[in-house]
Scaffold this motif. Structure first.
Motif, mmCIF file in Angstrom:
data_model
loop_
_atom_site.group_PDB
_atom_site.id
_atom_site.type_symbol
_atom_site.label_atom_id
_atom_site.label_comp_id
_atom_site.label_asym_id
_atom_site.label_seq_id
_atom_site.Cartn_x
_atom_site.Cartn_y
_atom_site.Cartn_z
ATOM 1 N N VAL A 1 5.582 -6.652 9.417
ATOM 2 C CA VAL A 1 5.888 -6.773 7.996
ATOM 3 C C VAL A 1 5.147 -5.645 7.284
ATOM 4 N N PHE A 2 5.881 -4.853 6.480
ATOM 5 C CA PHE A 2 5.324 -3.631 5.907
ATOM 6 C C PHE A 2 5.138 -3.744 4.392
ATOM 7 N N LEU A 3 4.007 -3.213 3.926
ATOM 8 C CA LEU A 3 3.660 -3.170 2.509
ATOM 9 C C LEU A 3 4.238 -1.901 1.870
ATOM 10 N N ALA A 4 3.750 -1.559 0.666
ATOM 11 C CA ALA A 4 4.246 -0.370 -0.029
ATOM 12 C C ALA A 4 3.177 0.709 -0.207
ATOM 13 N N GLY A 5 1.977 0.519 0.269
ATOM 14 C CA GLY A 5 0.939 1.526 0.135
ATOM 15 C C GLY A 5 -0.328 1.020 0.796
ATOM 16 N N ALA A 6 -1.318 1.844 0.869
ATOM 17 C CA ALA A 6 -1.457 3.162 0.276
ATOM 18 C C ALA A 6 -2.387 4.014 1.136
ATOM 19 N N GLU A 7 -2.331 3.820 2.459
ATOM 20 C CA GLU A 7 -3.155 4.603 3.375
ATOM 21 C C GLU A 7 -2.512 4.576 4.753
ATOM 22 N N PRO A 8 -2.975 5.415 5.686
ATOM 23 C CA PRO A 8 -2.421 5.381 7.044
ATOM 24 C C PRO A 8 -2.655 4.028 7.704
ATOM 25 N N SER A 9 -1.790 3.675 8.618
ATOM 26 C CA SER A 9 -1.945 2.415 9.340
ATOM 27 C C SER A 9 -2.879 2.585 10.527
ATOM 28 N N LEU A 10 -3.544 1.503 10.859
ATOM 29 C CA LEU A 10 -4.278 1.469 12.112
ATOM 30 C C LEU A 10 -3.305 1.537 13.282
ATOM 31 N N SER A 11 -3.778 1.980 14.426
ATOM 32 C CA SER A 11 -2.987 1.949 15.646
ATOM 33 C C SER A 11 -2.662 0.504 16.002
#
Length: 372
Positions: free
Chosen positions: A289-299
């Motif tokens: 499930v994906f948000l709209a911001g605001a930094e790179p994702s963890l592996s």
């Protein structure tokens, strides 16, 4: 980086800013007309109003989305390519692609093209959101994954020429242009759509569009039926929004969706309502499930990764609210901090990392660790 209270505060504010911007965009969309994509050959494309989508040619001359053959990564090889599969991954978020921007989150074809070319030059290789959440990051050694995501299924994301080729200034057309120029740039992306995929009205046109994309390696998945703010809905209404979209995708020969992008990036109070559920006898369950911001994702391999709330980065410059949390800022930051970035080992059977990061890997993945 992630334990800083200051950064946490920034991230919360950034998500709120993205939500506000998205609401403004929807208001603009009610009164603005989207400019049609420019054709490759001057022939008519699928119009934003939902005109017929021409059938694709049997074997279009397009770069392949096939993954490269895997290689066994030894400890020494992982050291040589500076592999770090516990590093950060940029998941980029795009909305409308138009010739003239009407809202801050709009991008022009030129801006998208320039950003994708910059990614290619910096050794980024696209993967889909589904591949990311399932850990299928099978890209060449020494390269970095990037997830290209497009919300709302706008006509500027995908349209076909009369000869069955993607229109030049659509997202898909631009991705293929960059893939031709930079052969290592894999032509894939994720499109999260609502009830009118790519501005098409007819079920037949929608089916041809979705089947074209999925047959070429792209992911088309759930962004709810009407794009409401989910926190304002009951559990039953949230499930209805998701199931109705799943049913349409099934009619279009796709699904079930394994990923979901939250409208406005707005998470309901009970996260579980968007993770899995049922309505009217139909069930749904997502792996990401994906948000709209605001930094790179963890592996996806590390302990702190939360598949229920995956961070994304808005594609934009460094002005105003984007000064520290949109794509230009973060891509520059990752280039300046290569040790924090995900770098692949080319071996899908192992997770190669520097020795000091062994403790970061989730217990279910520890047998795959290849530490140097």
């Amino acid at each position: 980086m992630r334990s800083s209270p200051h950064l946490t505060k920034i991230v919360v504010l950034a998500n709120l800013a993205v939500m506000v911007a998205a609401v403004v965009v929807l208001l603009v969309l009610r009164t603005a007309t989207v400019t049609p994509a420019t054709p490759l050959s001057g022939k008519v494309t699928s119009a934003p109003s939902g005109s017929a989508a021409p059938a694709p040619s049997p074997e279009p001359d397009l770069p392949s989305a096939d993954l490269p053959p895997p290689i066994p990564a030894t400890v020494e090889f992982a050291r040589q390519v500076k592999a770090n599969e516990a590093g950060l991954v940029p998941v980029l978020m795009y909305h409308r692609i138009v010739k003239k921007r009407l809202a801050s989150i709009d991008r022009t074809p030129s801006q998208v093209r320039q950003e994708l070319e910059k990614l290619a030059k910096n050794d980024y290789v696209p993967i889909t959101a589904r591949e990311f959440v399932t850990g299928k990051i099978d890209i060449p050694a020494g390269k970095h994954p990037v997830v290209l995501t497009f919300d709302d299924g706008h006509s500027g994301h995908f349209a076909l020429e009369a000869d069955g080729m993607p229109a030049k200034d659509t997202a898909v057309g631009i991705i293929y242009q960059v893939a031709r120029k930079y052969p290592g740039f894999r032509p894939v992306a994720t499109f999260w759509v609502n009830r009118r995929p790519f501005g098409l009205e007819g079920l037949g046109d929608q089916k041809r569009a979705v089947r074209w994309l999925t047959s070429h390696g792209f992911e088309v998945a759930n962004h709810t039926w009407t794009h409401p703010s989910l926190p304002s809905l009951s559990k039953k209404k949230i499930a209805e929004q998701i199931v109705k979209m799943e049913r349409l995708l099934k009619k279009l020969g796709n699904g079930p969706s394994e990923t979901l992008a939250l409208p406005f990036g707005a998470m309901p109070r009970k996260k579980s309502t968007v993770q899995s559920g049922k309505w009217d006898g139909s069930r749904f369950a997502f792996k990401g499930v994906f948000l709209a911001g605001a930094e790179p994702s963890l592996s996806p391999f590390v302990k702190g990764f939360d598949w229920r709330a995956i961070q994304r980065i808005q594609s934009n410059g460094k002005k105003g609210e984007c000064r520290k949390w949109c794509s230009q800022y973060w891509l520059e930051w990752l280039n300046k901090h290569p040790g924090d970035r995900y770098t692949a080992d080319g071996d899908p059977e192992h997770i190669s990392i520097p020795q000091g990061l062994r403790g970061n890997i989730r217990s279910q993945r520890r047998q795959q660790i290849n530490a140097y």
